[in-house]
Design an enzyme around this catalytic site. Structure first.
Site, PDB file in Angstrom:
ATOM      1  N   GLY A  84      -6.115  -3.117   7.945  1.00  0.00           N
ATOM      2  CA  GLY A  84      -7.117  -2.064   7.865  1.00  0.00           C
ATOM      3  C   GLY A  84      -8.247  -2.160   8.870  1.00  0.00           C
TER       4      GLY A  84
ATOM      5  NE  ARG B  12     -10.545  -5.138   3.866  1.00  0.00           N
ATOM      6  CZ  ARG B  12      -9.380  -4.487   3.908  1.00  0.00           C
ATOM      7  NH1 ARG B  12      -8.905  -3.912   2.834  1.00  0.00           N
ATOM      8  NH2 ARG B  12      -8.706  -4.397   5.026  1.00  0.00           N
TER       9      ARG B  12
ATOM     10  CB  THR C 205      -0.869  -0.007   1.266  1.00  0.00           C
ATOM     11  OG1 THR C 205      -1.830  -1.037   1.138  1.00  0.00           O
ATOM     12  CG2 THR C 205      -1.565   1.319   1.506  1.00  0.00           C
TER      13      THR C 205
ATOM     14  N   GLY D 116     -11.027  -1.086   3.168  1.00  0.00           N
ATOM     15  CA  GLY D 116     -10.100  -0.977   4.293  1.00  0.00           C
ATOM     16  C   GLY D 116     -10.070   0.427   4.868  1.00  0.00           C
ATOM     17  CG  ASP D 117      -6.494   1.491   6.926  1.00  0.00           C
ATOM     18  OD1 ASP D 117      -6.400   0.497   6.170  1.00  0.00           O
ATOM     19  OD2 ASP D 117      -5.501   2.166   7.277  1.00  0.00           O
TER      20      ASP D 117
ATOM     21  CB  THR E   3       0.589   1.049   5.273  1.00  0.00           C
ATOM     22  OG1 THR E   3       0.592  -0.283   4.731  1.00  0.00           O
ATOM     23  CG2 THR E   3       1.918   1.310   5.960  1.00  0.00           C
ATOM     24  N   GLY E   4      -1.347  -0.968   7.011  1.00  0.00           N
ATOM     25  CA  GLY E   4      -1.402  -2.074   7.969  1.00  0.00           C
ATOM     26  C   GLY E   4      -2.731  -2.785   7.879  1.00  0.00           C
TER      27      GLY E   4
HETATM   28  N1  ASP Z   1      -4.443  -0.864   5.093  1.00  0.00           N
HETATM   29  C1  ASP Z   1      -4.665  -1.553   3.854  1.00  0.00           C
HETATM   30  C2  ASP Z   1      -6.021  -2.237   3.899  1.00  0.00           C
HETATM   31  O1  ASP Z   1      -6.369  -2.791   4.920  1.00  0.00           O
HETATM   32  C3  ASP Z   1      -3.652  -2.577   3.534  1.00  0.00           C
HETATM   33  C4  ASP Z   1      -2.203  -2.176   3.700  1.00  0.00           C
HETATM   34  O2  ASP Z   1      -1.902  -1.123   4.239  1.00  0.00           O
HETATM   35  O3  ASP Z   1      -1.335  -2.929   3.248  1.00  0.00           O
HETATM   36  O4  ASP Z   1      -6.678  -2.261   2.887  1.00  0.00           O
END
Ligand code: ASP
Length: 316
Positions: free
Chosen positions: A237, A211, A183, A213-214, A234-235
């Site tokens: 979500g 779906r 990401t 994410g954040d 990033t992480g």
């Molecule tokens: N945060 C992103 C999500 O959950 C994924 C990522 O940061 O790698 O979609």
């Protein structure tokens, strides 16, 4: 006046054990190219918003990163992308979720902010808006990437989803899930002390239809406010959504008077850890202070500022 640009290319199980010299070099070049694009804007006195856009578009065009061209596959074998951008000088924001066939979702997010009269468009409605605004649609094969396809084939018949940054750490004992991370995000402080932040992602491999994410959710994965900071996360979500991470950092600065670094540490290394949320964020404030903070093994990251300071790093 000084200026600062900070970028990330995803956080997760990033260790020297999963990277060879060639991969390290590829990531270095990818991050450097994005830093250069954003830096050029800031050096010429351009706004933070444009620097963020330029840096993120560069990474969306690079198949190495899980955004734009390199977006991961969904359960249905498609690419559904999320992105958001926010201008800290006026708190205007634009976001898109679940968009398909858009080369640069971050550019569409900016278009939503400027020309839709709304903040957040999703799915086919976002696609329709893109067409109206003259965006060129990319064919599905533009987004095809062999390693991400193989990554998806391994889990498409299961109920597993995989965060692009999870590597072999996937819970559920599916071996050799590949080592793709990515990401992308950028935050900037320009010569006028204006802040901006943006994030773009393909989300999770094998994610369920619809779906989100954040990353595209203002306040969760992306936020910017001249009074406090600009943040891109990033992480995992689902955790970042429930922890309202980006706005939480801003609130700790605004209402509790914490420094940028203390606020980032409290949210990423304390609150998120207690919840079980793995990942990190990049942050900048209006004085050009910056932070690149994560609780995972690593985070692809880089920064460059007007003082001649430049960093690119991956590991913890
Ligand atoms: N945060 C992103 C999500 O959950 C994924 C990522 O940061 O790698 O979609």
């Amino acid at each position: 006046m000084s200026f600062t640009l900070v970028i990330h290319g995803g956080a997760g199980n990033i260790t020297p054990a999963i990277m060879n010299k060639e991969q390290e070099q590829q990531y270095h070049e990818g991050l450097q190219a994005a830093l250069d694009k954003g830096y050029e804007v800031l050096k010429n006195g351009g706004p933070a918003l444009d620097a963020v856009l330029a840096a993120i578009m560069e990474m969306e065009d690079n198949p190495l990163f899980n955004a734009g061209r390199g977006a991961v596959f969904t359960k249905k074998g498609l690419h559904e992308m999320d992105a958001a951008i926010m201008d800290g000088s006026n708190l205007e924001a634009g976001a898109v979720a679940g968009v398909r066939n858009i080369k640069n979702p971050i550019r569409l997010a900016k278009e939503v902010m400027l020309h839709s009269g709304h903040v957040f468009l999703s799915g086919s409605g976002a696609g329709e808006f893109a067409l109206q605004q003259g965006f060129e649609m990319a064919k599905d094969d533009y987004f095809f990437n062999k390693s991400r396809y193989d990554q998806w084939v391994k889990i498409r018949d299961s109920n597993f989803t995989q965060l692009d940054h999870e590597g072999d750490n996937l819970k559920g004992a599916l071996p050799d899930m590949g080592h793709k991370f990515g990401t992308v995000g950028a935050v900037a402080c320009d010569v006028n002390g204006n802040l901006a932040g943006g994030t773009s992602t393909g989300g999770m491999t094998n994610k369920r239809f619809g779906r989100i994410g954040d990353s595209p959710v203002i306040g969760a994965g992306t936020y910017a406010n001249n009074r406090t900071c600009a943040i891109s996360c990033t992480g995992h979500g689902e955790f970042f959504l429930r922890a309202v991470v980006a706005y939480d950092v801003s609130c700790l600065m605004e209402y509790k008077g914490l420094s940028l670094q203390d606020a980032c540490n409290m949210v990423v290394k304390d609150k998120l850890v207690k919840m079980g949320g793995e990942g990190g964020l990049i942050a900048v404030d209006a004085k050009g202070n910056f932070d690149m903070c994560f609780n995972s093994a690593g985070m692809y990251r880089g920064m460059r500022n007007s003082e001649g300071v430049q960093q690119i790093a991956y590991y913890g």
